[in-house]
Scaffold this motif. Structure first.
Motif, PDB file in Angstrom:
ATOM      1  N   PHE A   3       0.834  -1.199   0.000  1.00 40.34           N
ATOM      2  CA  PHE A   3       0.000   0.000   0.000  1.00 40.34           C
ATOM      3  C   PHE A   3       0.871   1.251   0.000  1.00 40.34           C
ATOM      4  CE2 PHE A   3      -2.826   3.234   1.770  1.00 40.34           C
ATOM      5  CZ  PHE A   3      -3.954   3.049   0.987  1.00 40.34           C
ATOM      6  N   TYR A  34      -7.407  -1.707   1.610  1.00 46.83           N
ATOM      7  CA  TYR A  34      -6.142  -2.355   1.261  1.00 46.83           C
ATOM      8  C   TYR A  34      -5.019  -1.918   2.185  1.00 46.83           C
ATOM      9  CZ  TYR A  34      -8.798  -3.327  -2.978  1.00 46.83           C
ATOM     10  OH  TYR A  34      -9.755  -3.722  -3.859  1.00 46.83           O
ATOM     11  N   LYS A  37      -4.754  -4.500   4.784  1.00 45.58           N
ATOM     12  CA  LYS A  37      -4.202  -5.734   4.231  1.00 45.58           C
ATOM     13  C   LYS A  37      -2.714  -5.577   3.918  1.00 45.58           C
ATOM     14  CE  LYS A  37      -8.616  -7.028   2.205  1.00 45.58           C
ATOM     15  NZ  LYS A  37      -9.375  -7.223   0.978  1.00 45.58           N
ATOM     16  N   GLU A  39      -1.402  -4.701   1.109  1.00 43.07           N
ATOM     17  CA  GLU A  39      -1.155  -4.826  -0.325  1.00 43.07           C
ATOM     18  C   GLU A  39      -2.392  -4.420  -1.120  1.00 43.07           C
ATOM     19  OE1 GLU A  39       0.240  -8.674  -1.454  1.00 43.07           O
ATOM     20  OE2 GLU A  39       2.059  -8.520  -0.264  1.00 43.07           O
ATOM     21  N   VAL A  40      -2.135  -3.995  -2.351  1.00 40.31           N
ATOM     22  CA  VAL A  40      -3.244  -3.660  -3.245  1.00 40.31           C
ATOM     23  C   VAL A  40      -3.343  -4.736  -4.320  1.00 40.31           C
ATOM     24  CG1 VAL A  40      -3.097  -1.172  -2.857  1.00 40.31           C
ATOM     25  CG2 VAL A  40      -1.795  -2.179  -4.693  1.00 40.31           C
TER      26      VAL A  40
END
Length: 94
Positions: A3, A34, A37, A39-40
């Motif tokens: 991200f 994201y 998380k 990550e994208v």
């Protein structure tokens, strides 16, 4: 792509996250998720990289994306029903 890397690409493309989400017709809330998380998704990463590269080459990516006439996706079945329910008939016996 992390991200943080994604946010750096947005800076290179000179676009804010809210404007990016509006341009690609994805909710800002969805993109912000994201961050948790870390990550994208690949498609979002590719879009951000393309925008940064186009901007570096003086290509107006916003005009190109707007010409696609993208449509915002809506969730079906989420939330409360928006249709009026018909009242049940009173079936009383006399």
């Amino acid at each position: 792509m992390t991200f943080i890397e994604f946010k750096k690409l947005l800076l290179e493309a000179e676009i804010t996250l809210p404007k990016f989400s509006k341009l690609i017709k994805v909710s800002e809330k969805n993109i912000q998720s994201y961050k948790k998380k870390g990550e994208v998704p690949n498609a979002i990463a590719v879009a951000a990289q393309c925008f940064a590269t186009m901007h570096a080459n003086n290509i107006d990516y916003k005009e190109i994306i707007n010409a696609l006439n993208l449509q915002t996706k809506t969730k079906k079945g989420a939330g409360f029903a928006k249709t009026k329910k018909t009242p049940k008939k009173d079936v009383t016996t006399s």
